[in-house]
Write a protein that holds these residues in place. Structure first.
Motif, PDB file in Angstrom:
ATOM      1  N   ALA A 379       0.826  -1.197   0.000  1.00 14.86           N
ATOM      2  CA  ALA A 379       0.000   0.000   0.000  1.00 14.86           C
ATOM      3  C   ALA A 379       0.868   1.259   0.000  1.00 14.86           C
ATOM      4  N   VAL A 380       1.949   1.240   0.768  1.00 16.95           N
ATOM      5  CA  VAL A 380       2.838   2.409   0.788  1.00 16.95           C
ATOM      6  C   VAL A 380       3.478   2.612  -0.579  1.00 16.95           C
ATOM      7  N   PHE A 381       3.990   1.518  -1.149  1.00 11.61           N
ATOM      8  CA  PHE A 381       4.670   1.642  -2.441  1.00 11.61           C
ATOM      9  C   PHE A 381       3.701   2.118  -3.517  1.00 11.61           C
ATOM     10  N   PHE A 382       2.499   1.542  -3.506  1.00 11.08           N
ATOM     11  CA  PHE A 382       1.511   1.913  -4.520  1.00 11.08           C
ATOM     12  C   PHE A 382       1.121   3.381  -4.355  1.00 11.08           C
ATOM     13  N   LEU A 383       1.065   3.828  -3.106  1.00 14.63           N
ATOM     14  CA  LEU A 383       0.723   5.235  -2.860  1.00 14.63           C
ATOM     15  C   LEU A 383       1.772   6.159  -3.472  1.00 14.63           C
ATOM     16  N   VAL A 384       3.053   5.782  -3.285  1.00 16.10           N
ATOM     17  CA  VAL A 384       4.119   6.598  -3.880  1.00 16.10           C
ATOM     18  C   VAL A 384       3.945   6.656  -5.395  1.00 16.10           C
ATOM     19  N   GLY A 385       3.687   5.483  -6.002  1.00 17.69           N
ATOM     20  CA  GLY A 385       3.505   5.459  -7.454  1.00 17.69           C
ATOM     21  C   GLY A 385       2.316   6.288  -7.888  1.00 17.69           C
ATOM     22  N   ALA A 386       1.208   6.180  -7.131  1.00 17.92           N
ATOM     23  CA  ALA A 386      -0.007   6.901  -7.516  1.00 17.92           C
ATOM     24  C   ALA A 386       0.204   8.405  -7.410  1.00 17.92           C
ATOM     25  N   LEU A 387       0.871   8.852  -6.346  1.00 19.24           N
ATOM     26  CA  LEU A 387       1.106  10.291  -6.204  1.00 19.24           C
ATOM     27  C   LEU A 387       2.119  10.770  -7.243  1.00 19.24           C
ATOM     28  N   ALA A 435      -4.720  17.502 -13.713  1.00 22.15           N
ATOM     29  CA  ALA A 435      -5.765  17.447 -12.695  1.00 22.15           C
ATOM     30  C   ALA A 435      -6.543  16.141 -12.799  1.00 22.15           C
ATOM     31  N   LEU A 436      -6.802  15.699 -14.043  1.00 23.43           N
ATOM     32  CA  LEU A 436      -7.523  14.435 -14.215  1.00 23.43           C
ATOM     33  C   LEU A 436      -6.679  13.262 -13.742  1.00 23.43           C
ATOM     34  N   ALA A 437      -5.351  13.361 -13.924  1.00 25.45           N
ATOM     35  CA  ALA A 437      -4.488  12.281 -13.442  1.00 25.45           C
ATOM     36  C   ALA A 437      -4.596  12.174 -11.928  1.00 25.45           C
ATOM     37  N   ALA A 438      -4.613  13.328 -11.252  1.00 27.13           N
ATOM     38  CA  ALA A 438      -4.782  13.295  -9.801  1.00 27.13           C
ATOM     39  C   ALA A 438      -6.122  12.662  -9.448  1.00 27.13           C
ATOM     40  N   ALA A 439      -7.174  13.069 -10.183  1.00 25.58           N
ATOM     41  CA  ALA A 439      -8.498  12.500  -9.925  1.00 25.58           C
ATOM     42  C   ALA A 439      -8.467  10.995 -10.114  1.00 25.58           C
TER      43      ALA A 439
END
Lengths: 668, 322
Positions: A379-387, A435-439
């Motif tokens: 979950a931590v790693f995926f969060l880094v990738g997503a951000l 912005a859409l990527a963040a969404a």
């Protein structure tokens, strides 16, 4: 020369292992991943040596076509893309080492994985059209075979079929491009092509053919339709390679043709890549944000990133055509850094999706949830990738995004009205895409990892094997470091920029601090990631200290508040589809003619209420469905030709002869 | 040299402290003006500080399904907003931080804070958290392109995207206010209203379930975590007001070399302009009703169109000059 020997030995060993795995199978299947990892390390070191050492290694071998032989060349550009490729390969191989040999390895995947890796590296080394197209086709076919590995699934078969057709179209386009470059004399070695500039009209046709060839591999709209089907259909570590790395090989091909072989550009060459790129960036994300399948969302977001890279390349062409080399270097640096960054975070996300798929057996976002509790490290790693992919500072995605915005802001200085009036539109569309990527990634992470589990499988998920965590963690660290040390990466790009656009970014020490990233000059704009990150860190630590000292530190766990009516059922959570609903209403009504109808039974009627959403994929309609229908209708018409009398056939042949002869008579 | 550096550091520290300290006061001014215009007595100007102190003293109740992300997000959101607020030149230009990032990076920092907040809203797994996150993100996709156009106009006009550079440019030629900048002022005001969840985009005073956006996202927070989130949203208001002041009314801003006396003068003027801006916001909020969520594309679309017109005018005026 030693560089090429080392590369050749690594690739040879890799192909050898692939052959062994294909023929002997058994324990050799498991050998593929360590071998690929080792090859990636060797090739990566060679690439790094060439990139930083500034040398160019060439070789000419007497194999291949008799008149050409085999030309190999490793220069700064191919070395940089070699690093992109082999970083992704290393991560995917580490992930592969965590697979279960008995259950998850088949002769349909593992030998082809090694072949695929070798083919991608060969494309980068090729220095003549024949070697290039040969390895390009090898790469296409190997990845096609990987897509169809799960051939019992009709979805996979459909994806593989579409992929094969699109890959063939792309290769044909490249064939024409190289044919045009070779000219009438037929000089198929890249060194010959470099020295002869084609006519302006021919050059334009070559550029368009290259755009079709590379765009179909990279997923440029409207050539994208296969990508969101084929990339997710392959096993996850292969998806990571296809999305994170193979699309970069396509971009390498475009850079090689447009910036190296084709000679000096005309300004309007910039328009097709920019227009298609902008369209691809926004539409790709709109597809992504409305899709409910984890891996397909990632594939659509790959399309978006390829679009962003093409916009940057188009800007670089425009600046270069106008002699604004400094700005061209900024745009090119944005494109190259985005290639590198995207290969890291997209591989990370696809491998993360693979881990999720393995742990839960599900890819549908609406069936996941709460994985942060069950898979804390992933979950931590995926969060880094997503951000990072959402281009948020201080991670690496923002560095290339920032450079790209700087390039866009230099575009009003271009003399051509078409370009400088287009610049606000480009800027706004890229901002919309960001912005859409963040969404999109808030939605993906929020539904898959946060909240409460929406299915039994998600509730009982388990963490990935250690080696796969290492692969994910390594990429996550790269995403963080790439964000902080963007200026170092930009400096390392120097030789590539010098080779492609003949200029480089302002060097070290031009900014106020050693690690600040400067696009043009410090007076104009600076992005100093280390300082900002340091201050955010200090500010959050100080806040934590102060708040903990000042506040009552009591904390109590209780049921969720939810305005006083918490519902224990996890089905009452917002799902991925409900999260996307406002975006669908705002953007989808225009882009996809999305209409929703609510069927609400009258009071007393026991039927459930029903919400139906209908949308139209215009790109598919216009570029795939309609042409396919026309083709079918045409072939039905032509079918009549099979049942003529012999008299008619003779008449037809005579008519053809007359027409051909009259053409010959007119032209000579 | 070292003394100078220490002074610079102190000035930067002063700015960080100032934005933090004045933020609840600015919100207090908005609330008081609104109350008085509605013929209510209204809370004291210091109510914002009291609220924060009260929240800090209360215990935090955390939902059982919340993860570590829910607990750590407030600290990061607060820190990101705080650093972003410190990046906007307030009383002096050319402070240390003004060199660290340009306005593109500033917008992105706020974007990072927003993404974290939206994630935190989804963490507990309630329907309200999701509704807030999804709408907040939708509004962001509308506001960011408009913001980009404003930035581009400034870059064309001033030749830089460093805020201090833009402010210096406008101080140097204060009467060269062109029409295009007036248009981008309107656009930036609309973006600021959307980003700060003010009327007509969102109502900060509401707890009507289905109209909430920002409040829905932070519904599960309590105690010190809520205090941090509230403080961050106050800071964000100050940030946007400072941004408007810095870009469109920078007169009186002290240059970096002004020394302590010049800085103090700049500080007083900045605080006065800030509170005036807050009062204007109060007047605006009383005189307009909140919009339905799906009317927002039209409202923020106005910002987009004005931003676009501003750029076209900037092109034309530049063409006329050149």
């Amino acid at each position: 020369m030693l560089d090429l020997y080392a590369s050749g030995a690594a690739l040879g060993a890799l192909v050898g292992v692939a052959l062994l795995a294909a023929t002997v199978r058994g324990s050799f299947l498991a050998l593929v991943y360590p071998a690929s990892a080792a090859a990636a390390v060797v090739l990566g070191i060679v690439d790094l040596h060439v990139l930083l050492g500034g040398g160019v290694a060439t070789a000419h071998l007497p194999i291949g076509l008799p008149t050409i032989g085999l030309h190999l060349r490793l220069d700064a550009l191919s070395a940089f893309f070699g690093l992109v490729v082999n970083g992704g390969v290393l991560a995917a191989s580490l992930y592969g080492m965590g697979l279960d040999r008995a259950k998850e390895m088949t002769p349909r995947v593992e030998p082809l994985f090694a072949l695929f890796v070798a083919a991608m590296n060969l494309v980068l080394l090729a220095d003549d059209a024949y070697a290039f197209l040969f390895s390009w086709e090898l790469m296409s076919l190997a990845s096609w075979a990987l897509v169809i590995a799960r051939h019992t699934d009709p979805e996979c078969r459909r994806a593989a079929h579409l992929y094969l057709v699109m890959a063939a179209i792309g290769t044909v386009a490249l064939l024409f491009a190289f044919g045009g470059l070779a000219g009438q004399a037929g000089g198929y070695a890249f060194s010959t092509m470099r020295n002869q500039a084609p006519q302006p009209l021919i050059a334009a046709l070559i550029l368009l053919a290259a755009l079709v060839g590379c765009g179909s591999k990279g997923g440029l709209i409207p050539l994208h339709a296969w990508l969101p089907l084929a990339h997710p259909a392959a096993p996850s570590h292969v998806s990571a390679l296809m999305s994170g790395v193979m699309t970069k090989v396509a971009i390498y091909c475009f850079i090689r043709i447009a910036f190296d072989l084709l000679g000096s550009p005309a300004w309007w060459w910039a328009l097709p890549p920019i227009v298609l790129g902008v369209l691809t960036a926004v539409l790709g994300l709109l597809y992504a944000v409305l899709d409910g399948d984890l891996k397909r969302v990632l594939a659509y977001s790959t399309i978006e990133n390829v679009g962003v890279i093409f916009v940057a390349l188009g800007l670089a062409l425009a600046f270069r055509a106008n002699g604004q080399d400094g700005a061209a270097a900024v745009a090119m640096a944005a494109a190259l850094l985005h290639c590198l960054n995207h290969s890291w975070f997209k591989s990370l996300l696809f491998l993360g999706a693979g881990v999720v798929l393995h742990a839960t057996g599900r890819r549908d976002l609406d069936g996941l949830g709460g994985l942060i509790h069950r898979m804390p490290r992933t979950a931590v790693f995926f969060l880094v990738g997503a951000l990072a992919i959402a281009a948020l500072p201080p991670l690496n995605g923002f560095v290339s995004e920032w450079l790209l915005f700087q390039a866009v802001m230099a575009a009003p200085e271009l003399p051509q009205a078409a370009l400088h009036f287009a610049s606000p539109a480009i800027g706004a569309m890229l901002a919309l895409a960001a912005a859409l990527a963040a969404a999109c990634f808030v939605r993906v992470y929020g539904t898959a990892f946060l909240g409460r589990p929406r299915s039994a499988e998600a509730a009982t998920a388990h963490e990935a094997p250690l080696i796969q965590q290492v692969a994910l963690g390594g990429l996550a660290v790269l995403c963080v470091l790439g964000g902080l040390l963007g200026s170092v990466l930009a400096w390392a790009l120097g030789p590539v920029l010098a080779q492609t656009v003949g200029s480089a970014l302002p060097g070290d020490g031009s900014g106020p601090t050693p690690l600040s990233l400067v696009a043009f000059d410090p007076e104009r704009s600076i992005y100093d990631a280390p300082v900002i990150a340091l201050f955010v860190l200090i500010a959050s630590l100080a806040t934590m200290l102060v708040v903990h000292r000042l506040s009552a530190r009591r904390t109590r766990r209780g049921p969720a508040w939810d305005c006083g009516f918490p519902d224990p059922s996890p089905l009452t959570q917002y799902t991925a589809s409900s999260f996307a609903q406002p975006l669908r209403r705002v953007y989808g009504t225009t882009a996809f003619a999305a209409r929703e109808t609510v069927d609400m039974p009258p009071p007393g009627d026991g039927r459930p209420a029903r919400l139906t959403v209908v949308s139209v994929d215009y790109a598919w309609q216009a570029f795939y469905a309609v042409p396919a229908r026309l083709l079918l209708r045409l072939s039905e018409r032509l079918n009549a030709l099979q049942f003529l009398s012999i008299r008619r056939y003779l008449g037809l042949m005579f008519a053809a002869l007359v027409i051909l002869l009259s053409i010959a008579a007119l032209t000579t | 040299m070292t003394g100078d550096l220490i002074l610079q550091f102190l000035a930067q520290g002063a700015q960080m402290t100032m934005v933090l300290l004045i933020a609840p006061l600015a919100v207090g001014v908005v609330r008081l003006v609104k109350a008085r215009l509605m013929r209510r007595q209204g809370p004291s100007l210091l109510q914002g500080y009291r609220d924060l102190a009260k929240l800090l003293r209360k215990e935090s109740v955390i939902a059982e399904s919340a993860s570590w992300l829910f607990r750590s997000a407030p600290y990061l959101i607060f820190a990101l907003t705080w650093v972003a607020a410190a990046l906007v030149p307030s009383f002096a230009s050319g402070l240390m931080f003004n060199w660290a990032a340009d306005v593109v990076a500033l917008v992105a920092l706020l974007g990072a804070a927003r993404a974290l907040l939206a994630l935190a809203g989804m963490d507990v797994g309630t329907s309200f958290g999701g509704i807030g996150s999804s709408r907040e993100i939708m509004i962001a996709t509308l506001a960011e392109p408009a913001m980009m156009l404003i930035v581009l106009t400034l870059a064309i006009a001033a030749g830089t995207t460093r805020l201090a550079g833009v402010a210096d440019f406008f101080i140097a030629e204060p009467w060269a206010v062109r029409v295009s900048l007036a248009l981008s002022l309107i656009a930036l005001v609309i973006v600021a209203l959307a980003e700060n969840a003010r009327i007509p985009v969102d109502n900060p005073a509401t707890h009507l379930e289905l109209t909430m956006v920002h409040e829905a996202m932070i519904l599960e927070y309590s105690g010190r975590h809520l205090a941090l989130i509230e403080a961050a949203s106050h800071l964000k208001l100050v940030l946007y007001l400072s941004l408007l002041i810095c870009l469109f009314a920078p007169f009186g801003m002290a240059p970096a070399t002004a020394g302590v006396a010049g800085w103090l003068a700049g500080l007083v003027l900045w605080a006065a302009k800030l509170l005036l801006g807050a009062a204007l916001l109060g007047v605006w909020e009383v005189s307009i009703a909140k919009m339905r969520v799906f009317r927002l594309p039209d409202f923020v679309g106005v910002a987009f169109v004005f931003g676009f017109l501003a750029i076209l005018l900037a092109f034309l005026s530049r063409g006329a000059v050149a």
